[in-house]
Design a protein around this motif. Structure first.
Motif, short mmCIF file in Angstrom:
data_model
loop_
_atom_site.label_atom_id
_atom_site.label_comp_id
_atom_site.label_asym_id
_atom_site.label_seq_id
_atom_site.Cartn_x
_atom_site.Cartn_y
_atom_site.Cartn_z
N ALA A 1 40.88 -7.94 7.05
CA ALA A 1 41.28 -7.93 8.47
C ALA A 1 42.77 -8.19 8.62
N VAL A 2 43.31 -9.13 7.84
CA VAL A 2 44.74 -9.42 7.90
C VAL A 2 45.55 -8.21 7.44
N ALA A 3 45.10 -7.54 6.38
CA ALA A 3 45.81 -6.35 5.89
C ALA A 3 45.82 -5.25 6.94
N ILE A 4 44.69 -5.05 7.61
CA ILE A 4 44.62 -4.02 8.66
C ILE A 4 45.56 -4.37 9.81
N LEU A 5 45.58 -5.65 10.19
CA LEU A 5 46.45 -6.08 11.28
C LEU A 5 47.92 -5.87 10.93
N LEU A 6 48.29 -6.18 9.69
CA LEU A 6 49.67 -5.97 9.27
C LEU A 6 50.04 -4.50 9.29
N CYS A 7 49.10 -3.64 8.90
CA CYS A 7 49.36 -2.20 8.94
C CYS A 7 49.59 -1.73 10.38
N ILE A 8 48.80 -2.27 11.31
CA ILE A 8 48.94 -1.87 12.71
C ILE A 8 50.28 -2.34 13.26
N LEU A 9 50.68 -3.58 12.92
CA LEU A 9 51.89 -4.16 13.50
C LEU A 9 53.16 -3.67 12.84
N LEU A 10 53.11 -3.36 11.54
CA LEU A 10 54.32 -3.04 10.81
C LEU A 10 54.42 -1.57 10.41
N VAL A 11 53.36 -1.05 9.82
CA VAL A 11 53.44 0.30 9.25
C VAL A 11 53.33 1.36 10.32
N ARG A 12 52.40 1.20 11.26
CA ARG A 12 52.15 2.25 12.26
C ARG A 12 53.37 2.58 13.11
N PRO A 13 54.11 1.56 13.64
CA PRO A 13 55.30 1.91 14.42
C PRO A 13 56.32 2.69 13.63
N ARG A 14 56.47 2.37 12.32
CA ARG A 14 57.43 3.12 11.51
C ARG A 14 56.99 4.55 11.31
N LEU A 15 55.69 4.76 11.11
CA LEU A 15 55.20 6.13 10.97
C LEU A 15 55.38 6.91 12.25
N GLN A 16 55.16 6.24 13.39
CA GLN A 16 55.34 6.94 14.66
C GLN A 16 56.79 7.33 14.86
N ARG A 17 57.72 6.44 14.49
CA ARG A 17 59.13 6.79 14.64
C ARG A 17 59.51 7.91 13.70
N SER A 18 58.99 7.88 12.46
CA SER A 18 59.36 8.92 11.51
C SER A 18 58.77 10.26 11.89
N GLY A 19 57.67 10.26 12.69
CA GLY A 19 57.06 11.52 13.09
C GLY A 19 57.71 12.18 14.27
N ARG A 20 58.67 11.49 14.94
CA ARG A 20 59.35 12.07 16.08
C ARG A 20 60.52 12.91 15.63
N PRO A 21 60.94 13.85 16.44
CA PRO A 21 62.20 14.52 16.14
C PRO A 21 63.31 13.49 16.05
N THR A 22 64.28 13.72 15.18
CA THR A 22 65.28 12.70 14.89
C THR A 22 66.17 12.41 16.08
N ASP A 23 66.34 13.34 17.02
CA ASP A 23 67.25 13.07 18.14
C ASP A 23 66.65 13.55 19.45
N GLU A 24 65.36 13.34 19.63
CA GLU A 24 64.69 13.79 20.84
C GLU A 24 65.27 13.10 22.06
N LEU A 25 65.52 13.87 23.13
CA LEU A 25 66.11 13.31 24.33
C LEU A 25 65.12 12.44 25.07
#
Length: 219
Positions: free
Chosen positions: A69-93
């Protein structure tokens, strides 16, 4: 008087060696405090139990579930936001909400500036630049236009301010995606540029809405 040397056979030698190795001195040297601690932890996990409603649940599975459960929570809090940012266009308005005018964006930028949210104020002012060009029919409204594309399109209309526009597009990207802090001076420079653009007519031949069909004469 010295004892005569031992001359054991194979079985006797094995028994003597096993007896010697069972000495506590050898056991401590072989295991060490870390091994002892691990053994104690393993014994606690396998032998200890948690009583829940009369049901005895070993500590081992409980600890395993907690760690998962702790590992899943860390993935949600740390890894997921980074993946979401990396999936966006680099300079989207990240176009402003539907229905907001350039005046609305300027007003909201002023509120951000008053609260010293300089990066937010800068980005809303940059959006106001683009929205103002759309309202003046200098640019066609285009969903998903990036900050770099917007700077390029507006710079084509106002070549005298092209360098400043490209720089503002870069600051938009750096602040939004790179986390670069912006200052009140950055906001004031963009505000001055935005006012200049509002009072300036586009260069001759650049006033047609961006993306509008053009008449092509066959050669």
């Amino acid at each position: 008087m010295d004892s005569p040397p031992l001359d054991p056979d194979r079985d006797e030698a094995r028994e003597l060696l096993e007896e010697e190795l069972t000495d506590d001195q050898y056991q401590r040297a072989f295991t060490g405090p870390l091994r002892d601690a691990l053994d104690d932890l393993w014994a606690w996990l396998t032998e200890g139990a948690l009583s829940v409603g009369g049901l005895e649940i070993p500590y081992g599975p409980v600890v395993l579930v907690v760690l998962i459960a702790v590992a899943i929570l860390l993935c949600i809090l740390l890894v997921r936001p980074r993946l979401q940012r990396s999936g966006r266009p680099t300079d989207e308005l990240l176009n402003a909400e539907t229905g907001l005018s350039a005046d609305d964006l300027r007003a909201r930028a002023g509120e951000h500036l008053g609260a010293e949210r300089f990066a937010d104020a800068f980005r809303d002012l940059f959006r106001a630049v683009v929205r103002s060009a759309e309202e003046r029919a200098l640019l066609a409204e285009q969903a998903g236009r990036t900050a770099s594309e917007a700077a390029r399109d507006v710079a084509a209309l106002f070549p005298g301010q092209a360098d400043q526009l490209h720089r503002c597009g870069e600051l938009f990207n750096l602040s939004h995606y790179g986390g670069r802090p912006l200052s009140a001076q950055d906001v004031e420079r963009l505000r001055a540029l935005e006012e200049t653009l509002r009072q300036t007519e586009p260069s001759p031949g650049q006033g047609a809405p961006f993306g509008a069909p053009r008449l092509v004469v066959p050669e």
